[in-house]
Write a protein that holds these residues in place. Structure first.
Motif, short mmCIF file in Angstrom:
data_model
loop_
_atom_site.label_atom_id
_atom_site.label_comp_id
_atom_site.label_asym_id
_atom_site.label_seq_id
_atom_site.Cartn_x
_atom_site.Cartn_y
_atom_site.Cartn_z
N UNK A 199 -34.89 -7.89 -21.59
CA UNK A 199 -33.55 -8.48 -21.59
C UNK A 199 -32.55 -7.56 -20.91
N UNK A 200 -32.69 -6.24 -21.12
CA UNK A 200 -31.79 -5.30 -20.44
C UNK A 200 -31.92 -5.43 -18.93
N UNK A 201 -33.18 -5.54 -18.45
CA UNK A 201 -33.39 -5.71 -17.01
C UNK A 201 -32.78 -7.04 -16.54
N UNK A 202 -33.01 -8.10 -17.31
CA UNK A 202 -32.47 -9.41 -16.93
C UNK A 202 -30.95 -9.36 -16.85
N UNK A 203 -30.31 -8.67 -17.79
CA UNK A 203 -28.86 -8.56 -17.76
C UNK A 203 -28.39 -7.78 -16.54
N UNK A 204 -29.15 -6.72 -16.17
CA UNK A 204 -28.78 -5.97 -14.96
C UNK A 204 -28.87 -6.86 -13.73
N UNK A 205 -29.94 -7.65 -13.67
CA UNK A 205 -30.09 -8.57 -12.54
C UNK A 205 -28.94 -9.57 -12.53
N UNK A 206 -28.66 -10.16 -13.67
CA UNK A 206 -27.59 -11.15 -13.76
C UNK A 206 -26.25 -10.58 -13.31
N UNK A 226 -26.63 -23.91 -6.68
CA UNK A 226 -26.97 -23.42 -5.34
C UNK A 226 -26.75 -24.49 -4.28
N UNK A 227 -26.92 -25.73 -4.65
CA UNK A 227 -26.71 -26.81 -3.69
C UNK A 227 -25.29 -26.79 -3.15
N UNK A 228 -24.33 -26.39 -3.98
CA UNK A 228 -22.94 -26.33 -3.53
C UNK A 228 -22.77 -25.31 -2.40
N UNK A 239 -20.98 -13.77 8.70
CA UNK A 239 -19.85 -13.91 9.60
C UNK A 239 -18.56 -13.62 8.86
N UNK A 240 -17.63 -14.55 8.95
CA UNK A 240 -16.35 -14.39 8.25
C UNK A 240 -16.35 -15.01 6.86
N UNK A 241 -17.46 -15.61 6.47
CA UNK A 241 -17.53 -16.29 5.17
C UNK A 241 -18.06 -15.35 4.10
N UNK A 242 -17.49 -15.49 2.90
CA UNK A 242 -17.93 -14.73 1.74
C UNK A 242 -18.11 -15.71 0.58
N UNK A 243 -19.23 -15.65 -0.09
CA UNK A 243 -19.45 -16.49 -1.26
C UNK A 243 -19.93 -15.63 -2.42
N UNK A 244 -19.80 -16.18 -3.62
CA UNK A 244 -20.33 -15.54 -4.82
C UNK A 244 -21.37 -16.46 -5.43
N UNK A 245 -22.24 -15.88 -6.21
CA UNK A 245 -23.31 -16.68 -6.82
C UNK A 245 -23.64 -16.10 -8.19
N UNK A 246 -24.21 -16.94 -9.03
CA UNK A 246 -24.70 -16.49 -10.33
C UNK A 246 -26.10 -17.05 -10.55
N UNK A 247 -26.80 -16.46 -11.50
CA UNK A 247 -28.15 -16.92 -11.83
C UNK A 247 -28.27 -17.12 -13.34
N UNK A 248 -29.12 -18.06 -13.72
CA UNK A 248 -29.48 -18.27 -15.12
C UNK A 248 -30.90 -17.76 -15.31
N UNK A 249 -31.12 -16.99 -16.37
CA UNK A 249 -32.40 -16.31 -16.55
C UNK A 249 -33.05 -16.68 -17.87
N UNK A 272 -24.80 -21.40 -18.22
CA UNK A 272 -25.23 -20.81 -16.94
C UNK A 272 -24.77 -19.35 -16.87
N UNK A 273 -25.31 -18.62 -15.90
CA UNK A 273 -24.98 -17.20 -15.74
C UNK A 273 -25.19 -16.46 -17.05
N UNK A 274 -26.32 -16.72 -17.70
CA UNK A 274 -26.62 -16.06 -18.96
C UNK A 274 -28.13 -15.89 -19.08
N UNK A 275 -28.57 -15.23 -20.14
CA UNK A 275 -29.99 -14.93 -20.37
C UNK A 275 -30.41 -15.54 -21.70
#
Length: 417
Positions: free
Chosen positions: A351-358, A297-299, A369-379, A410-413
């Motif tokens: 876990x099913x809920x966590x996977x849906x969230x992920x 997230x710092x990035x 604005x004109x910027x678009x970013x993507x993000x992932x989460x670790x659960x 990362x980006x996993x449960x």
């Protein structure tokens, strides 16, 4: 403890934490401390502590430090050491500070645990506003700005002041009638109000709060107090307390809701988790807990700015809330750390809920604005155990599961049941 253990040790502290030498230089700081003071990660190390203290407070700070090293006891969190801290960008922030002396490699150091005290300061301010509003309403009562009515049981006659129809939102010339008040009363409160009005001679000293729906559709809160009049007369005083109720609701919301995301905050999380643990110990009703943390997230903050970072947290919170049942609750624990508490759900469904969230967060495109970013989460997922001794045990296991998720890919449960 050795010097090289400090960073690992501080990372276990859930709050912002520093270790300071007697020369008042920062020896070590965790990432939460860097974030609190607006410093790049690791930038607080080897800085003079005074750069984090407003100039006007530095002399008092020096005197406090001298006294602290002469005494043997630590100063606990919430014991009154509330100061202004200064971020590296110059912004001031109220802080609650705990100090404790530690020995590291034969050096006497001070561990400083810091919590943002802004919420308490804001609550005090709002409390002052509420007190001021209450005082103004009391003054209004003194000068006759409230509605009153009087019922004579002998003559079966009711009179009221011009403020009563104003409160009800009806023309002043309307015939006084308690039945009219009951008709405008909210259906859930109407039985209580009718019971009160039907037993007026036994009601003196009774106070009832209820809602009315005015003819224009506006909902108002009314507090009605019954008192003895002269002879067989009964006096009722009606006060519109909508402003007070609105402020009470605001105070209640601001004490439990995170301003940025609209999710529940850490304080409410602790309350709810403690309640769920009580249900588990008494009723054997288990609860699943999902913790998640944004990856790198710092990035996002460094590359796109903190406004984009805030926007990611806000939009992701909406995405997560959309995945929950009415009985589930989501919380922002601080920074980019979040949690979900779900009752009567086993690890499989959790876990099913966590996977849906992920997957939902991963698929999202966060725009500003004109910027678009993507993000992932670790659960990470956990449940209460029979061996748990308090409600925090499930939290520690879920936190460990998040750590495993981040260590894996990362980006996993991950589950630590």
């Amino acid at each position: 403890m050795k010097n090289n253990d400090l960073d690992w040790w501080l990372d276990l502290v859930p709050d912002a934490a520093l270790v300071v030498g007697q020369d008042q230089m920062v020896v070590a700081a965790n990432a939460r401390a860097d974030a609190m003071f607006g410093a790049p990660q690791g930038a607080l190390r080897s800085r003079a502590l005074e750069v984090l203290i407003p100039e006007a407070s530095r002399q008092a700070h020096r005197q406090h430090v001298a006294g602290f090293f002469r005494q043997q006891t630590c100063r606990a969190m919430g014991s009154g050491l509330r100061l202004q801290g200064q971020r590296l960008d110059g912004q001031l922030r109220p802080m609650d500070i705990m100090l404790n002396r530690i020995q590291v490699a034969n050096q006497e150091l001070t561990m400083v645990v810091i919590r943002d005290d802004s919420e308490r300061v804001a609550m005090v301010k709002l409390g002052d506003e509420l007190a001021a509003t209450t005082a103004r309403l009391a003054r209004a009562q003194e000068v006759g700005g409230l509605g009153w009515w009087e019922y004579d049981s002998d003559g079966q006659r009711l009179i009221w002041s011009p403020m009563v129809p104003a409160i009800l939102g009806v023309p002043e010339e309307v015939e006084p009638s308690l039945a009219l008040v009951a008709e405008q009363c909210h259906q859930d409160d109407r039985p209580h109000l009718r019971a009160l009005h039907q037993n007026l001679m036994k009601a003196p000293g009774t106070c009832l709060t209820y809602r009315i729906r005015r003819p224009d559709g506006e909902l108002r809160w009314i507090r009605e107090t019954i008192d003895h009049g002269t002879g067989n007369r009964v006096l009722g005083v009606m006060r519109d307390i909508t402003t007070e109720k609105t402020l009470e609701d605001r105070l209640r919301a601001e004490s439990t809701i995170d301003d940025l995301t609209g999710l529940y905050n850490r304080k409410q999380f602790n309350r709810d988790l403690k309640s769920r643990y009580a249900d588990y110990t008494r009723l054997n009703r288990n609860t699943s807990m999902i913790m998640y943390d944004f990856d790198h997230f710092k990035n996002i903050n460094d590359c796109h700015g903190h406004l984009m970072g805030d926007n990611v947290l806000r939009q992701a919170a909406e995405i997560v809330a959309g995945q929950l049942r009415a009985s589930d609750n989501a919380y922002r624990l601080g920074g980019e750390e979040f949690a979900i508490i779900i009752g009567n759900t086993g690890p499989g469904d959790a876990r099913k809920l966590a996977e849906r969230v992920r997957s939902s967060v991963e698929a999202a495109r966060f725009r500003l604005g004109d910027s678009i970013v993507r993000a992932t989460v670790s659960l990470g997922i956990s449940q209460f155990r029979a061996s748990d001794t308090n409600f925090e045990d499930i939290f520690r296991r879920a936190d460990e599961a998040v750590y495993q998720s981040k260590s894996a890919s990362r980006n996993t449960v991950r589950v630590v049941a």
